[in-house]
Design an enzyme around this catalytic site. Structure first.
Site, PDB file in Angstrom:
ATOM      1  CB  SER A  15      -0.887   0.010   1.253  1.00  0.00           C
ATOM      2  OG  SER A  15      -1.542   1.257   1.408  1.00  0.00           O
ATOM      3  CE1 TYR A  65      -4.666  -2.344   4.831  1.00  0.00           C
ATOM      4  CE2 TYR A  65      -3.728  -0.177   4.465  1.00  0.00           C
ATOM      5  CZ  TYR A  65      -4.202  -1.368   3.967  1.00  0.00           C
ATOM      6  OH  TYR A  65      -4.222  -1.594   2.612  1.00  0.00           O
TER       7      TYR A  65
END
Length: 274
Positions: A144, A157
């Site tokens: 990400s 996350y």
């Protein structure tokens, strides 16, 4: 350069990025085994593409104790497996300003889904990929843009994706300097926010009415497929490429120096686009 891998294991294939990548690979001649928890979606995936192009395996990768036996079954069933895509992930809010609300069970599930399970999967899948030499094989992981620059809302996350990003650099260097592993390409796809159900599953975003943001899946897929067919080792997408990837150059240069010092000349670390 074409996408040359013919039997792909897609971890996280029931929706979103994983399903989109699987379908693009099928369109280009790969047989793709979709993996996920939701049997109804896996059944629909196989029904859409047919058993000659797609297969499915229902499995929860957070079952760390079950991964070894599951991988053994996959390899026995699909001995031609030459590409693994690690795509599954969950994202939840974590607010240290409200420590009483921190759900440690959910923190652990996020860590296991996004990071720890990947190590277990690689432990048991890499021997099979190594055994395919000299045939080219690949391990592709989706991290990400939040691995490069975190945001406060989903701190855990971001941390798991940052850990994965670091892990991929080290693993790529290790395999590149190992005679039995140099045929394994290690690829990292680094997307920004993409409009998938990842956002709709989060209570705080739904409450704010803010779940429909980011690139479209088609935009993600166009850039990702271009990078895969070029043979890039890192594929930053959209805003990640435009805003954040450049400052990785100095870190990568320093990392390359450490690799040369610690692992010797040998095969070089594969940098972006190489």
């Amino acid at each position: 350069m074409a996408f040359t891998y013919k039997t792909v294991l897609m971890i996280g294939c029931t929706a979103g990025l994983g399903l989109a990548m699987a379908e693009r690979m099928i369109e280009n001649g790969s047989f793709v085994i979709g993996v996920g928890r939701r049997k109804d979606r896996l059944d629909a995936y196989v029904a859409k593409h047919g058993p000659g192009k797609a297969a499915a395996s229902q499995f929860d990768i957070t079952d760390l104790d079950g991964i070894e036996a599951w991988v053994k079954g996959i390899i026995e069933t699909y001995p031609s497996l030459d590409c693994v895509v690690l795509n599954s992930g969950i994202q939840r809010a974590l607010n240290f300003a409200k420590p009483a609300e921190i759900d440690l069970g959910l923190v652990q599930k996020e860590l296991s889904t996004n990071y720890t399970s990947y190590i277990a999967l690689m432990k048991y899948l890499l021997p099979h990929l190594q055994a395919q030499a000299p045939k080219p094989t690949a391990l592709i992981a989706v991290s990400s843009g939040l691995a490069l620059v975190p945001i406060p809302r989903c701190a855990n996350y971001c941390a798991t994706k940052s850990a994965l990003h670091s892990l991929i650099w080290s693993m790529r260097a290790q395999l590149a300097h190992d005679d039995a592993s140099r045929h394994i390409r290690v690829v990292e796809i680094i997307p920004p926010a993409v409009r998938t159900e990842l956002h709709g599953l989060q209570d705080d975003l739904r409450a704010a009415g803010d779940t429909n943001f980011g690139l479209s899946i088609d935009e993600f897929l166009q850039e990702t497929w271009a990078g895969l067919t070029r043979g890039d080792d890192e594929i930053p997408i959209g805003p990640v490429k435009d805003r954040f990837a450049a400052f990785e150059d100095e870190r990568r240069e320093r990392f390359d120096g450490l690799v040369t010092t610690m692992l010797g000349q040998g095969a070089p670390y594969s940098s972006v686009g190489k």
